[in-house]
Enzyme design. Structure first.
Site, PDB file in Angstrom:
ATOM      1  N   LYS A 114       0.453  -1.164   0.124  1.00 16.21           N
ATOM      2  CA  LYS A 114      -0.527   0.053  -0.144  1.00 16.21           C
ATOM      3  C   LYS A 114       0.777   1.336  -0.442  1.00 16.21           C
ATOM      4  CE  LYS A 114      -4.181  -1.949   1.827  1.00 16.21           C
ATOM      5  NZ  LYS A 114      -5.049  -2.316   2.825  1.00 16.21           N
ATOM      6  N   LYS A 197      -8.913 -14.240 -10.459  1.00 15.95           N
ATOM      7  CA  LYS A 197      -9.684 -14.572 -10.378  1.00 15.95           C
ATOM      8  C   LYS A 197     -10.608 -13.426 -10.302  1.00 15.95           C
ATOM      9  CE  LYS A 197      -8.924 -12.543  -5.849  1.00 15.95           C
ATOM     10  NZ  LYS A 197      -8.586 -13.160  -3.911  1.00 15.95           N
ATOM     11  N   LYS A 200     -13.552  -6.697  -8.249  1.00 15.94           N
ATOM     12  CA  LYS A 200     -14.026  -5.609  -8.903  1.00 15.94           C
ATOM     13  C   LYS A 200     -12.731  -4.464  -8.528  1.00 15.94           C
ATOM     14  CE  LYS A 200     -14.378  -4.385  -3.941  1.00 15.94           C
ATOM     15  NZ  LYS A 200     -13.879  -6.247  -3.683  1.00 15.94           N
TER      16      LYS A 200
END
Ligand code: TRP
Length: 335
Positions: A114, A197, A200
């Site tokens: 992150k 997979k 979103k």
């Protein structure tokens, strides 16, 4: 309850529920609520690391709450709540942070990733994400935590912090939780873009949501990646085609799957037909979810009732833990 373990899991309120979430996680929650004392909550404190607008913060949490209810989480069976309704979590987070070390927090792979992705927003909340998660878990004295692979490191840190507290104060207070999965029963749902997979973040068209419009489902499925077709009998399937079959298996009847398997194996398959059938069956599968989501969205009174019910139970339990924690730590007793 036939089982003494306490199950707890947090749900990040990012985006709508899709088929991947449903078959990969929610279905397990539905089983667990039948057999265990369960706590499931929307991790809205956690979402502050990205500084959402107040209206979005509330709207997203509400929407995800609705979608999990629509998917079958039952407020009479499991304790369902918003993390922010339990301010005691923030207090335990503060205590845990006093014994969480910079070095160990900085080494966490999700933090590093992150920080790399958003170098302008490497805030202390992001760094201490694992201590907040530990507080979520141990404040309810949970013993089993259903999480995906990506959260195992966080859970390991929860174990460390729980042990550290017990050792430091020479108490046997917090149980040491373990990851809990139904292992092989988990179905990894692929996306429609021919790889990986369903998710979103993988781009438009990759995921199908439980509240998706019929038209949009058909469009996405018809556009799904396939290949140029088998050229010899019983040929091994390419990944994109295998993905279509995996989806077919979770939403269609076994004889339908067999029909297309046979067609594939004798090279007479037309992917257009398979996709039409797949779209049809996904529409039929998601329809009741969509309807329940709509119903719940217009029933604020029911939602408020359900949220309060969960908050009350989770909070009472958290308050009990915190009374003891304060005493163990050595604060003046005020009650
Ligand atoms: N970190 C989890 C995720 O990203 C969400 C979460 C927050 C959680 N607190 C938790 C999961 C406690 C399990 C237990 O998905």
């Amino acid at each position: 309850m036939e089982n003494k373990d306490i199950v707890l899991s947090g749900i990040r309120p990012t985006g709508n529920l899709h088929l991947g979430n449903y078959f990969g996680a929610v279905k397990n929650f539905l089983k667990m609520q039948e057999t265990h004392e369960c706590y499931f909550f929307i991790a809205d404190y956690h979402s502050l690391t990205t500084h959402p607008h107040p209206a979005n913060l509330q709207g997203n949490a509400r929407q995800i709450f609705i979608e999990y209810l629509a998917a079958g989480l039952d407020p009479e069976k499991a304790t369902l709540y918003l993390q922010s309704d339990i301010p005691e979590i923030a207090e335990l987070y503060l205590f845990l942070n006093m014994n969480a070390y910079l070095g160990e927090l900085e080494r966490v792979p999700t933090f590093k990733e992150k920080a790399r992705k958003s170098p302008d927003n490497v805030n202390a909340g992001l760094l201490t994400y694992p201590t907040l998660m530990a507080a979520d878990i141990i404040i309810q004295k949970a013993t089993k935590v259903p999480v995906g692979k990506d959260q195992e490191q966080h859970l390991e840190m929860t174990r460390t912090y729980a042990r550290r507290f017990n050792t430091m104060y020479e108490v046997d207070f917090f149980p040491i939780p373990t990851a809990y999965n139904f292992g092989n029963e988990l179905v990894k749902i692929p996306g429609l873009d021919g790889s990986g997979k369903m998710g979103k973040s993988e781009g438009e068209g990759n995921a199908i949501f439980l509240n998706e419009e019929e038209k949009s489902i058909r469009k996405k499925v018809m556009r799904a990646v396939s290949d140029s077709g088998p050229t010899e009998p019983n040929q091994e399937k390419s990944l994109p085609v295998q993905n279509l079959f995996t989806l077919l298996k979770v939403v269609s009847k076994p004889d339908v799957v067999q029909y297309f398997e046979d067609q594939y194996n004798n090279c007479s398959i037309r992917y257009g037909d398979l996709k039409k059938q797949l779209a049809e069956d996904i529409v039929a599968f998601t329809k009741p979810f969509g309807e329940r989501i709509k119903e719940l969205s217009s029933n604020d009174e029911y939602l408020r009732k359900v949220m309060n019910l969960g908050a009350e139970k989770a909070r009472a339990n958290a308050q009990k833990t915190m009374r003891e924690v304060r005493e163990i730590i050595g604060f003046r007793k005020i009650y």
